[in-house]
Design an enzyme around this catalytic site. Structure first.
Site, PDB file in Angstrom:
ATOM      1  N   HIS A 170       0.820  -1.228   0.000  1.00 35.15           N
ATOM      2  CA  HIS A 170       0.000   0.000   0.000  1.00 35.15           C
ATOM      3  C   HIS A 170       0.849   1.271   0.000  1.00 35.15           C
ATOM      4  O   HIS A 170       0.320   2.365  -0.199  1.00 35.15           O
ATOM      5  CB  HIS A 170      -0.954   0.019   1.196  1.00 35.15           C
ATOM      6  CG  HIS A 170      -1.977  -1.071   1.162  1.00 35.15           C
ATOM      7  ND1 HIS A 170      -2.869  -1.216   0.131  1.00 35.15           N
ATOM      8  CD2 HIS A 170      -2.232  -2.098   2.028  1.00 35.15           C
ATOM      9  CE1 HIS A 170      -3.639  -2.279   0.345  1.00 35.15           C
ATOM     10  NE2 HIS A 170      -3.270  -2.840   1.494  1.00 35.15           N
ATOM     11  N   ASP A 206      -2.114 -10.588  -2.401  1.00 30.94           N
ATOM     12  CA  ASP A 206      -2.729 -10.144  -1.154  1.00 30.94           C
ATOM     13  C   ASP A 206      -4.214  -9.873  -1.435  1.00 30.94           C
ATOM     14  O   ASP A 206      -4.591  -9.541  -2.567  1.00 30.94           O
ATOM     15  CB  ASP A 206      -2.026  -8.872  -0.667  1.00 30.94           C
ATOM     16  CG  ASP A 206      -2.513  -8.389   0.687  1.00 30.94           C
ATOM     17  OD1 ASP A 206      -1.885  -8.756   1.693  1.00 30.94           O
ATOM     18  OD2 ASP A 206      -3.534  -7.659   0.736  1.00 30.94           O
ATOM     19  N   HIS A 208      -5.948  -7.386  -0.622  1.00 27.56           N
ATOM     20  CA  HIS A 208      -6.193  -5.986  -0.972  1.00 27.56           C
ATOM     21  C   HIS A 208      -5.427  -5.591  -2.245  1.00 27.56           C
ATOM     22  O   HIS A 208      -4.356  -6.134  -2.514  1.00 27.56           O
ATOM     23  CB  HIS A 208      -5.728  -5.057   0.165  1.00 27.56           C
ATOM     24  CG  HIS A 208      -6.395  -5.331   1.476  1.00 27.56           C
ATOM     25  ND1 HIS A 208      -5.849  -6.185   2.414  1.00 27.56           N
ATOM     26  CD2 HIS A 208      -7.544  -4.856   2.014  1.00 27.56           C
ATOM     27  CE1 HIS A 208      -6.646  -6.223   3.473  1.00 27.56           C
ATOM     28  NE2 HIS A 208      -7.677  -5.435   3.260  1.00 27.56           N
ATOM     29  N   ASP A 295      -4.598 -12.850   3.570  1.00 29.12           N
ATOM     30  CA  ASP A 295      -5.892 -12.294   4.003  1.00 29.12           C
ATOM     31  C   ASP A 295      -7.014 -12.703   3.056  1.00 29.12           C
ATOM     32  O   ASP A 295      -8.160 -12.306   3.239  1.00 29.12           O
ATOM     33  CB  ASP A 295      -5.831 -10.767   4.207  1.00 29.12           C
ATOM     34  CG  ASP A 295      -4.866 -10.050   3.292  1.00 29.12           C
ATOM     35  OD1 ASP A 295      -4.362 -10.665   2.333  1.00 29.12           O
ATOM     36  OD2 ASP A 295      -4.622  -8.850   3.525  1.00 29.12           O
TER      37      ASP A 295
HETATM   38  N1  Q9C Z   1     -12.525  -1.668   7.313  1.00 27.11           N
HETATM   39  C1  Q9C Z   1      -2.423  -5.285   4.081  1.00 27.11           C
HETATM   40  O1  Q9C Z   1      -3.042  -6.336   4.032  1.00 27.11           O
HETATM   41  N2  Q9C Z   1      -7.787  -1.093   6.881  1.00 27.11           N
HETATM   42  N3  Q9C Z   1      -2.989  -4.145   4.492  1.00 27.11           N
HETATM   43  C2  Q9C Z   1      -8.956  -1.594   6.288  1.00 27.11           C
HETATM   44  C3  Q9C Z   1     -11.363  -1.880   6.493  1.00 27.11           C
HETATM   45  C4  Q9C Z   1      -6.559  -1.217   6.157  1.00 27.11           C
HETATM   46  C5  Q9C Z   1      -4.387  -4.068   4.860  1.00 27.11           C
HETATM   47  C6  Q9C Z   1     -10.168  -1.222   7.089  1.00 27.11           C
HETATM   48  C7  Q9C Z   1      -6.217  -2.613   5.723  1.00 27.11           C
HETATM   49  C8  Q9C Z   1      -4.813  -2.675   5.175  1.00 27.11           C
HETATM   50  C9  Q9C Z   1      -0.971  -5.247   3.760  1.00 27.11           C
HETATM   51 ZN    ZN Z   2      -4.026  -7.164   2.490  1.00 25.63          ZN
END
Ligand code: Q9C
Ligand code: ZN
Length: 370
Positions: A170, A206, A208, A295
């Site tokens: 990110h 991942d 996301h 995830d």
């Molecule tokens: N309600 C990685 O997996 N917050 N980052 C999400 C959703 C951020 C995840 C909130 C999630 C970041 C590397």
């Molecule tokens: Zn992620």
């Protein structure tokens, strides 16, 4: 398969994060990397070694010097300002609409503010990205882990795995966010292009979308970015990750986003993976960087896919079947009890070893892992 790991990640000992205004227990915690390390040690086939120091230059090849300065200084600066908090979390961000109607030159001239909260907003994406005393050291060590894995592969290893923590995908050129500070995979991919003068592909699995990696290589034709992820219409990072984002300029056509629906199960996921792998096979290059997240797992507390441990073995197998050398770097995955089994399954698949789940975890057998 050789594994690179540094205990420096332990000092990024985040306890809470903020989600839509609520303080919740942190998801991105040291236990994650320790679970994976323990499972790989128990397997016996994954010798673990320390990273070598690569310094700041490879980070500056990808990131704004201001971001690096912020990450290095933020904790001390917050202390100096008597911001007596367990962690530094921004609450105000420079939304692009704040500058609506103002010329790009005027916008570009807006200064980074001096206070710790303003700076955290200036260099940040979201409120779920706590910075603590040990963050800078851990983030730098995660970069060293990634670059050491790249060195191993350049030196002749067919594949190697970096247990990066904090994760990276990110983080954009001038922005931290989503538990990420420096973009480990992007820094490694860029270093690989410089060391080999060949095109490099990145496969991001991942859950996301890797908005940071996409942004860093958006206008570059020498790095192909392919990502499978939750549709940003329902999931973080919300504002990037759609299928119509294909790159611009020299990078036109070198970005492939495959957004997927809630509830995605093993078979449709494998079909999407095959699509991503086919796009990689269509472009020249010998090295593939994998941004590996778990995830996507059925029990993940922040994801909504339904993948099983067994399918990670198949994902690793199919990814390796491309025949490219693999720089495999850890990103997310927050269901702590299954992380070790999932990482081990993927890596064994990539090595062509059988799945053979470890009995002790309680996770990882078909039927018990959904
Ligand atoms: N309600 C990685 O997996 N917050 N980052 C999400 C959703 C951020 C995840 C909130 C999630 C970041 C590397
Ligand atoms: Zn992620």
């Amino acid at each position: 398969m050789r594994v690179v790991y540094s205990p420096a990640h332990l000092a990024h000992d985040v306890v809470t994060e903020t989600v839509m205004g609520a303080v919740i227990p942190a998801n991105e915690v040291p236990e994650r990397a320790e679970r994976i390390r323990t499972a790989l040690e128990a397997d016996g086939g994954f010798p673990i070694e320390a990273p070598t120091e690569h310094g700041t230059d490879p980070i500056l090849a990808v990131h704004d010097p201001g971001l690096v300065r912020f990450i290095d200084e933020a904790w001390q600066a917050a202390r100096a300002q008597s911001l007596d908090r367990p962690n530094l979390i921004a609450d105000t961000f420079p939304n692009v609409r704040m500058f609506e109607g103002m010329s790009p030159e005027f916008q570009a001239g807006r200064p980074e503010t001096h206070g710790a909260a303003g700076r955290a907003g200036w260099w940040g994406l979201d409120t779920a990205n706590p910075l603590v005393a040990g963050t800078a050291g851990a983030a730098r060590a995660a970069v060293d882990v990634a670059l050491t894995v790249a060195d191993l592969v350049l030196g002749g290893e067919h594949a190697a795995y970096g247990l990066c923590r904090p994760p990276g995908h990110h983080a954009a050129r001038s922005m931290a966010g989503g538990y990420c500070f420096f973009n480990n995979a992007a820094i490694a991919a860029h270093a690989l292009t410089r060391a080999s003068a060949e095109r490099v592909a990145i496969l991001d699995v991942d859950y996301h979308h890797g908005n940071g990696t996409q942004q860093i290589f958006w206008r570059r034709g020498d790095v192909l970015y392919v990502s499978l992820h939750a549709d940003p219409d329902r999931q973080y990072p919300y504002f990037l990750g759609r299928a119509d984002e294909t790159g611009e300029g020299e990078g036109s056509g070198a970005n492939l986003n495959i957004p997927l629906p809630a509830g995605t199960t093993d078979d449709p996921y494998l079909a999407a993976l095959d699509r991503g792998l086919a796009a990689i096979a269509d472009t020249p290059g010998e090295v593939l960087v994998v941004s590996l997240g778990f995830d996507t797992y059925g029990h993940d507390p922040i994801g909504d896919f339904a993948l099983t441990t067994a399918v990670y073995h198949e994902c690793g197998r199919r990814t390796a079947a491309l025949g490219r050398r693999l720089v495999i770097l850890q990103e997310g995955g927050y269901h702590r009890p299954s992380l070790g089994a999932n990482a081990r399954a993927w890596l064994r698949g990539a090595e062509g070893r059988p799945y053979e789940p470890l009995p002790a975890t309680g996770f990882g057998e078909r039927g018990s892992d959904r």
